[in-house]
Design an enzyme around this catalytic site. Structure first.
Site, PDB file in Angstrom:
ATOM      1  N   ASP A   1       0.804  -1.220   0.000  1.00  0.00           N
ATOM      2  CA  ASP A   1       0.000   0.000   0.000  1.00  0.00           C
ATOM      3  C   ASP A   1       0.841   1.276   0.000  1.00  0.00           C
ATOM      4  O   ASP A   1       0.427   2.309   0.538  1.00  0.00           O
ATOM      5  CB  ASP A   1      -0.974   0.018   1.202  1.00  0.00           C
TER       6      ASP A   1
ATOM      7  N   ALA B   1      -3.910  -8.003  -3.751  1.00  0.00           N
ATOM      8  CA  ALA B   1      -3.465  -6.625  -3.941  1.00  0.00           C
ATOM      9  C   ALA B   1      -4.655  -5.699  -4.124  1.00  0.00           C
ATOM     10  O   ALA B   1      -5.711  -6.117  -4.596  1.00  0.00           O
ATOM     11  CB  ALA B   1      -2.560  -6.554  -5.166  1.00  0.00           C
ATOM     12  N   GLY B   2      -4.460  -4.461  -3.761  1.00  0.00           N
ATOM     13  CA  GLY B   2      -5.466  -3.433  -4.015  1.00  0.00           C
ATOM     14  C   GLY B   2      -4.721  -2.171  -4.413  1.00  0.00           C
ATOM     15  O   GLY B   2      -4.078  -1.539  -3.585  1.00  0.00           O
ATOM     16  N   HIS B   3      -4.748  -1.861  -5.703  1.00  0.00           N
ATOM     17  CA  HIS B   3      -3.981  -0.723  -6.210  1.00  0.00           C
ATOM     18  C   HIS B   3      -4.932   0.375  -6.675  1.00  0.00           C
ATOM     19  O   HIS B   3      -5.819   0.129  -7.481  1.00  0.00           O
ATOM     20  CB  HIS B   3      -3.069  -1.165  -7.366  1.00  0.00           C
TER      21      HIS B   3
ATOM     22  N   GLN C   1       2.017  -6.100  -3.165  1.00  0.00           N
ATOM     23  CA  GLN C   1       2.483  -6.204  -1.780  1.00  0.00           C
ATOM     24  C   GLN C   1       3.774  -5.391  -1.614  1.00  0.00           C
ATOM     25  O   GLN C   1       3.948  -4.413  -2.312  1.00  0.00           O
ATOM     26  CB  GLN C   1       2.679  -7.665  -1.362  1.00  0.00           C
TER      27      GLN C   1
ATOM     28  N   ARG D   1      -9.925  -3.136   5.898  1.00  0.00           N
ATOM     29  CA  ARG D   1      -9.418  -3.071   7.268  1.00  0.00           C
ATOM     30  C   ARG D   1      -8.616  -1.783   7.491  1.00  0.00           C
ATOM     31  O   ARG D   1      -7.942  -1.295   6.580  1.00  0.00           O
ATOM     32  CB  ARG D   1      -8.489  -4.269   7.544  1.00  0.00           C
TER      33      ARG D   1
HETATM   34  P1  GDP Z   1      -0.726   0.272  -3.518  1.00  0.00           P
HETATM   35  O1  GDP Z   1      -1.314  -0.986  -3.014  1.00  0.00           O
HETATM   36  O2  GDP Z   1       0.736   0.359  -3.256  1.00  0.00           O
HETATM   37  O3  GDP Z   1      -1.045   0.547  -4.957  1.00  0.00           O
HETATM   38  O4  GDP Z   1      -1.382   1.448  -2.678  1.00  0.00           O
HETATM   39  P2  GDP Z   1      -2.955   1.610  -2.312  1.00  0.00           P
HETATM   40  O5  GDP Z   1      -3.670   2.056  -3.521  1.00  0.00           O
HETATM   41  O6  GDP Z   1      -3.438   0.415  -1.604  1.00  0.00           O
HETATM   42  O7  GDP Z   1      -2.884   2.742  -1.217  1.00  0.00           O
HETATM   43  C1  GDP Z   1      -2.316   3.997  -1.490  1.00  0.00           C
HETATM   44  C2  GDP Z   1      -3.385   5.086  -1.280  1.00  0.00           C
HETATM   45  O8  GDP Z   1      -2.761   6.347  -1.233  1.00  0.00           O
HETATM   46  C3  GDP Z   1      -4.373   5.175  -2.419  1.00  0.00           C
HETATM   47  O9  GDP Z   1      -5.599   5.587  -1.904  1.00  0.00           O
HETATM   48  C4  GDP Z   1      -3.780   6.246  -3.321  1.00  0.00           C
HETATM   49  O10 GDP Z   1      -4.744   6.911  -4.112  1.00  0.00           O
HETATM   50  C5  GDP Z   1      -3.200   7.170  -2.302  1.00  0.00           C
HETATM   51  N1  GDP Z   1      -1.986   7.903  -2.707  1.00  0.00           N
HETATM   52  C6  GDP Z   1      -0.972   7.510  -3.510  1.00  0.00           C
HETATM   53  N2  GDP Z   1       0.000   8.452  -3.515  1.00  0.00           N
HETATM   54  C7  GDP Z   1      -0.410   9.445  -2.708  1.00  0.00           C
HETATM   55  C8  GDP Z   1       0.179  10.678  -2.260  1.00  0.00           C
HETATM   56  O11 GDP Z   1       1.285  11.039  -2.598  1.00  0.00           O
HETATM   57  N3  GDP Z   1      -0.553  11.414  -1.366  1.00  0.00           N
HETATM   58  C9  GDP Z   1      -1.788  11.039  -0.935  1.00  0.00           C
HETATM   59  N4  GDP Z   1      -2.403  11.830  -0.076  1.00  0.00           N
HETATM   60  N5  GDP Z   1      -2.362   9.888  -1.327  1.00  0.00           N
HETATM   61  C10 GDP Z   1      -1.678   9.107  -2.190  1.00  0.00           C
HETATM   62  P1  IMO Z   2      -0.886  -4.238  -2.169  1.00  0.00           P
HETATM   63  O1  IMO Z   2      -0.414  -4.758  -3.511  1.00  0.00           O
HETATM   64  C1  IMO Z   2      -0.963  -4.752   2.135  1.00  0.00           C
HETATM   65  C2  IMO Z   2      -1.097  -8.853   3.634  1.00  0.00           C
HETATM   66  C3  IMO Z   2      -2.354  -9.318   4.327  1.00  0.00           C
HETATM   67  C4  IMO Z   2      -1.775 -10.290   5.329  1.00  0.00           C
HETATM   68  C5  IMO Z   2      -0.626 -10.932   4.550  1.00  0.00           C
HETATM   69  C6  IMO Z   2      -0.963 -12.280   3.927  1.00  0.00           C
HETATM   70  O2  IMO Z   2      -2.175  -3.517  -2.228  1.00  0.00           O
HETATM   71  O3  IMO Z   2       0.200  -3.474  -1.521  1.00  0.00           O
HETATM   72  P2  IMO Z   2      -2.422 -13.007   1.830  1.00  0.00           P
HETATM   73  O4  IMO Z   2      -3.868 -12.841   1.555  1.00  0.00           O
HETATM   74  O5  IMO Z   2      -1.531 -12.421   0.798  1.00  0.00           O
HETATM   75  O6  IMO Z   2      -2.050 -14.433   2.137  1.00  0.00           O
HETATM   76  O7  IMO Z   2      -2.184 -12.204   3.216  1.00  0.00           O
HETATM   77  O8  IMO Z   2      -0.293 -10.009   3.521  1.00  0.00           O
HETATM   78  N1  IMO Z   2      -1.286  -8.294   2.279  1.00  0.00           N
HETATM   79  C7  IMO Z   2      -1.200  -7.014   1.970  1.00  0.00           C
HETATM   80  N2  IMO Z   2      -1.011  -5.936   2.757  1.00  0.00           N
HETATM   81  N3  IMO Z   2      -1.067  -4.593   0.807  1.00  0.00           N
HETATM   82  C8  IMO Z   2      -1.227  -5.667  -0.005  1.00  0.00           C
HETATM   83  O9  IMO Z   2      -1.216  -5.570  -1.344  1.00  0.00           O
HETATM   84  C9  IMO Z   2      -1.348  -6.942   0.577  1.00  0.00           C
HETATM   85  N4  IMO Z   2      -1.535  -8.183   0.097  1.00  0.00           N
HETATM   86  C10 IMO Z   2      -1.482  -9.018   1.135  1.00  0.00           C
HETATM   87  O10 IMO Z   2      -3.023  -8.260   4.957  1.00  0.00           O
HETATM   88  O11 IMO Z   2      -1.226  -9.591   6.413  1.00  0.00           O
HETATM   89 MG    MG Z   3      -2.860  -1.645  -1.781  1.00  0.00          MG
END
Ligand code: GDP
Ligand code: IMO
Ligand code: MG
Length: 428
Positions: free
Chosen positions: A13, A39-41, A225, A304
């Site tokens: 994240d 993953a959640g991007h 991750q 979460r």
């Molecule tokens: P990922 O899993 O690494 O792709 O990251 P996530 O999407 O799960 O979480 C990152 C969150 O931060 C998302 O809601 C993005 O839109 C947001 N985000 C990314 N870069 C920035 C930043 O520089 N500032 C702020 N405030 N939010 C950001």
């Molecule tokens: P992105 O790509 C944050 C964490 C889960 C758990 C552990 C194992 O969005 O960064 P799993 O379901 O993979 O067996 O869970 O890994 N986890 C992540 N935490 N960002 C992620 O992906 C994750 N993918 C898995 O919360 O602790």
């Molecule tokens: Mg994510």
């Protein structure tokens, strides 16, 4: 030509989705090489926010090829849900835009069931997985009973493998874990439908990726991750079941290490983690709560609340080492604006000495006491800054300290979720 990696330097994240989307403008091909829909991007384009799980974050450009590599575990149900979601937002996902490796492993309903039941059986020692079936699917891959995408494409192969696997899995589900047996016909019929829909997207992606690099195209490998969720170098067992570090690209996309030209480590300006496991710089106080609210730190996949803490340079230094990170993209530095004092961890006190690496043993890690340096914060909102010069002096000092300690330059700073809230300090 360049083949560069964008991966998470912390516990996931970090903003990989945003950075991948941003850098994909200069790429021809975007490749996911590990993980799955755990993953959640998040990608923000204009006023629209997209949540991606399995499909690479380059998908929002109409003229780029997005590839799901052999190292990815593919849940067809999640895949088509995501394709439908994107179609609903006006994106036509054709085989010209998306390719899936014939060697990817397929997540089956029993993987999800087992993920859930194992977590219940572990009780207070659960891992806190996303329950998407990731661990059980990778287990089958290495145990050699996995069903690959190429198997899914062949009716009889699928039937045979599913029959054998389901007999064993149902025994484990019912006799060991106290769950309910899954029905063969239901799964088989459903997966035959998935197979038909998936067929046009299925290719030997190693050939495609290799040829693209050889043809002088730019290929971006998008990590899921983060380094500390890596199966080998993460905070085991509180990790995911794949290699999230740079080495994962070679095995997960079928290319050799000599083809990789650079590695961008995405690092949040503070630290977060979802799920259980150690977290030396965690803030279980009102500052942690403040960061969570301000940074909107809630999981994209499970919803979460993310645990929050100070930036830990021990982690970034370790990430730089194990992945050969050539530069950092620092994200969410805007979130810290408003804090009077900001701390950075620059080492751990451990058994009378100071260490600057992440120990393997969780018991050792639990004994580590973070050593902090304190920095003056900055009041101004920096979401509107568009160049390094526009950043407050104290934010620059903060970034300089990251470079000094890790020995790796910061090439990109992100001050918001949007594409234009990004400043490039040095070209990648
Ligand atoms: P990922 O899993 O690494 O792709 O990251 P996530 O999407 O799960 O979480 C990152 C969150 O931060 C998302 O809601 C993005 O839109 C947001 N985000 C990314 N870069 C920035 C930043 O520089 N500032 C702020 N405030 N939010 C950001
Ligand atoms: P992105 O790509 C944050 C964490 C889960 C758990 C552990 C194992 O969005 O960064 P799993 O379901 O993979 O067996 O869970 O890994 N986890 C992540 N935490 N960002 C992620 O992906 C994750 N993918 C898995 O919360 O602790
Ligand atoms: Mg994510």
């Amino acid at each position: 030509m360049s083949a560069f990696i964008v991966l998470g330097a912390q516990w996931g994240d970090e903003g990989k989705g945003k950075m991948t989307d941003y850098l994909a403008e200069g790429a021809d091909v975007v490749v996911r090489f590990q993980g799955g829909n755990n993953a959640g991007h998040t990608v923000v384009v204009g006023d629209k926010e997209y949540k991606l799980h399995l499909i690479p974050s380059g998908i929002l450009y109409k003229n780029k090829l997005n590839v799901i590599g052999n190292g990815v575990v593919v849940d067809p149900e999640a895949l088509f849900k995501e394709i439908d979601y994107l179609q609903g937002l006006g994106e036509n996902i054709t085989p010209e835009r998306l390719m899936i490796s014939d060697r990817s492993q397929v997540i089956m309903p029993y993987h999800k069931e087992l993920d859930n039941l194992y977590e219940i059986a572990r009780g207070k020692n659960d891992i806190g997985t996303t329950k998407k079936g990731i661990g059980p699917c990778y287990t089958d891959k290495f145990e050699r009973s996995g069903i690959r995408v190429c198997d899914l494409m062949k009716k009889d192969v699928l039937k045979e493998k599913l029959k054998t696997n389901l007999t064993i899995k149902n025994d484990i589900i019912t006799k060991v874990l106290g769950g309910k047996a899954l029905d063969f016909d239901t799964i088989y019929t459903q997966y035959l439908e998935y197979a038909d829909r998936m067929r046009p997207f299925v290719k030997d992606i190693s050939v495609k990726v290799y040829d693209s690099i050889k043809a002088g195209k730019n290929v971006l490998f998008e990590g899921a991750q983060g380094t500390l969720l890596d199966i080998d170098y993460g905070s085991y067992p509180f990790v995911t079941s794949s290699n999230t570090i740079a080495g994962g690209v070679c095995v997960g996309a079928g290319i050799g290490p000599t083809m990789i030209t650079s590695v961008v480590g995405v690092a949040k300006a503070y630290t977060t983690r979802v799920g259980k496991g150690p977290f030396p710089t965690e803030l279980e106080d009102e500052t942690g709560e403040w960061i969570r609210e301000k940074g909107f730190e809630f999981g994209v996949t499970t919803g979460r609340a993310r645990r929050c803490g100070w930036l830990d340079l021990v982690i970034l230094k370790s990430a730089a080492r194990v992945s050969g990170i050539t530069s950092f993209a620092v994200t969410k530095i805007d979130t810290l604006a408003g804090l009077k004092k900001i701390k950075i961890c620059v080492g751990y006190k451990f058994e009378g000495s100071i260490i600057d690496y992440f120990p393997a043993s969780l018991e050792d890690l639990a004994m580590c006491v973070p050593i902090y340096e304190e920095f003056d914060g900055w009041d101004l909102s920096i979401a509107d800054a568009r160049s390094y010069e526009e950043l407050p002096e104290n934010a620059k000092i903060y970034l300089k300290r990251i470079e000094e300690f890790t020995g790796v330059k910061v090439s990109i700073v992100s001050v918001g979720p949007k594409r234009d809230q990004t400043m490039v300090l040095t070209e990648i």
